[in-house]
Design an enzyme around this catalytic site. Sequence first.
Site, PDB file in Angstrom:
ATOM      1  N   GLY A   1       0.803  -1.328  -0.076  1.00  0.00           N
ATOM      2  CA  GLY A   1      -0.142  -0.005  -0.071  1.00  0.00           C
ATOM      3  C   GLY A   1       0.753   1.306  -0.073  1.00  0.00           C
TER       4      GLY A   1
ATOM      5  N   ASP B   1      -5.452   1.965  10.746  1.00  0.00           N
ATOM      6  CA  ASP B   1      -6.733   1.613  10.997  1.00  0.00           C
ATOM      7  C   ASP B   1      -6.827   1.134  12.244  1.00  0.00           C
ATOM      8  OD1 ASP B   1      -9.346   1.306   9.972  1.00  0.00           O
ATOM      9  OD2 ASP B   1      -9.054  -0.888   9.459  1.00  0.00           O
TER      10      ASP B   1
ATOM     11  N   LYS C   1      -7.391   6.673  10.620  1.00  0.00           N
ATOM     12  CA  LYS C   1      -8.897   6.577  10.719  1.00  0.00           C
ATOM     13  C   LYS C   1      -8.780   6.130  12.224  1.00  0.00           C
ATOM     14  CE  LYS C   1      -9.958   3.674   6.915  1.00  0.00           C
ATOM     15  NZ  LYS C   1     -10.716   2.292   6.459  1.00  0.00           N
TER      16      LYS C   1
ATOM     17  N   VAL D   1     -11.070   3.428   1.919  1.00  0.00           N
ATOM     18  CA  VAL D   1     -10.801   4.380   0.759  1.00  0.00           C
ATOM     19  C   VAL D   1      -9.792   3.555   0.024  1.00  0.00           C
ATOM     20  CG1 VAL D   1     -11.001   6.546   2.042  1.00  0.00           C
ATOM     21  CG2 VAL D   1      -8.801   5.149   2.347  1.00  0.00           C
TER      22      VAL D   1
ATOM     23  N   ASP E   1      -5.664  -0.258  -2.031  1.00  0.00           N
ATOM     24  CA  ASP E   1      -6.536  -1.206  -2.830  1.00  0.00           C
ATOM     25  C   ASP E   1      -7.912  -1.657  -2.153  1.00  0.00           C
ATOM     26  OD1 ASP E   1      -5.089  -3.066  -0.979  1.00  0.00           O
ATOM     27  OD2 ASP E   1      -5.811  -4.808  -2.282  1.00  0.00           O
TER      28      ASP E   1
ATOM     29  N   ARG F   1      -5.123   0.608  -6.993  1.00  0.00           N
ATOM     30  CA  ARG F   1      -3.831   1.253  -6.336  1.00  0.00           C
ATOM     31  C   ARG F   1      -3.148   2.226  -7.242  1.00  0.00           C
ATOM     32  NH1 ARG F   1      -2.041  -2.174  -2.004  1.00  0.00           N
ATOM     33  NH2 ARG F   1      -2.310  -4.325  -2.389  1.00  0.00           N
TER      34      ARG F   1
END
Length: 185
Positions: free
Chosen positions: A47, A106, A134, A156, A162, A168
């Site tokens: 990511g 997250d 987040k 998101v 992704d 991506r």
Amino acid sequence: MDREIERVLLTETELSERVSELGAQVTSVYRDKLGAEPLIAVGMLKGAFVFLADLVRNIELYCEIDFLTVSSYGNLTESSGQILIKKDVSFDARGRHILLVEDIVDSGYTMNFVQNMLRARSPASLALVSLLDKPSRRKVPVTIDYLGFSIPDEFVVGYGLDFAGRHRNLPYIGVLNPAVYGSAD
Ligand code: IMP
Ligand code: MG
């Protein structure tokens, strides 16, 4: 716009402005902190690959690059908390100034695990730069030293992030249409 994207959350321009600010911030903090060894930026694959590429071009210091790949079992949009190292870093962390580069924090399980793992290897310093956070989803504590944007609890994609391997390559960050994963959970 792609039909799987509900709306744009962060435009290409907003991203590039914030990333250059983060690069300047990192540069000023580490300018006097680094000894003989250069900074080492460790990107979390997959990511963080876009963010890392843009960030390091805004860091005006000698900077090495490495990568770490972890996996966490879970469903498509949520981590289970069980983290596995799939590809470790390829350098000796002892005495190094490490800057972890992550796309999003997250639940915090991933960064909590990785920070503890790297801290145990006695680096000279360990800091985290995350493009997104987040905070409302946090399950375990994580210190983010440099943060791009705090965002609401929405899934998101884009700019490296992704869903099921897709999106991506979008140049912006978009909110995934919940209809795309609603049936998969
Ligand atoms: P955590 O361990 O729950 O903090 O999850 C971190 C990882 O989950 C991130 O590195 C992402 O790969 C993934 N992730 C969490 N939220 C999102 C999202 O909204 N979009 C895409 N990937 C996400
Ligand atoms: Mg990730």
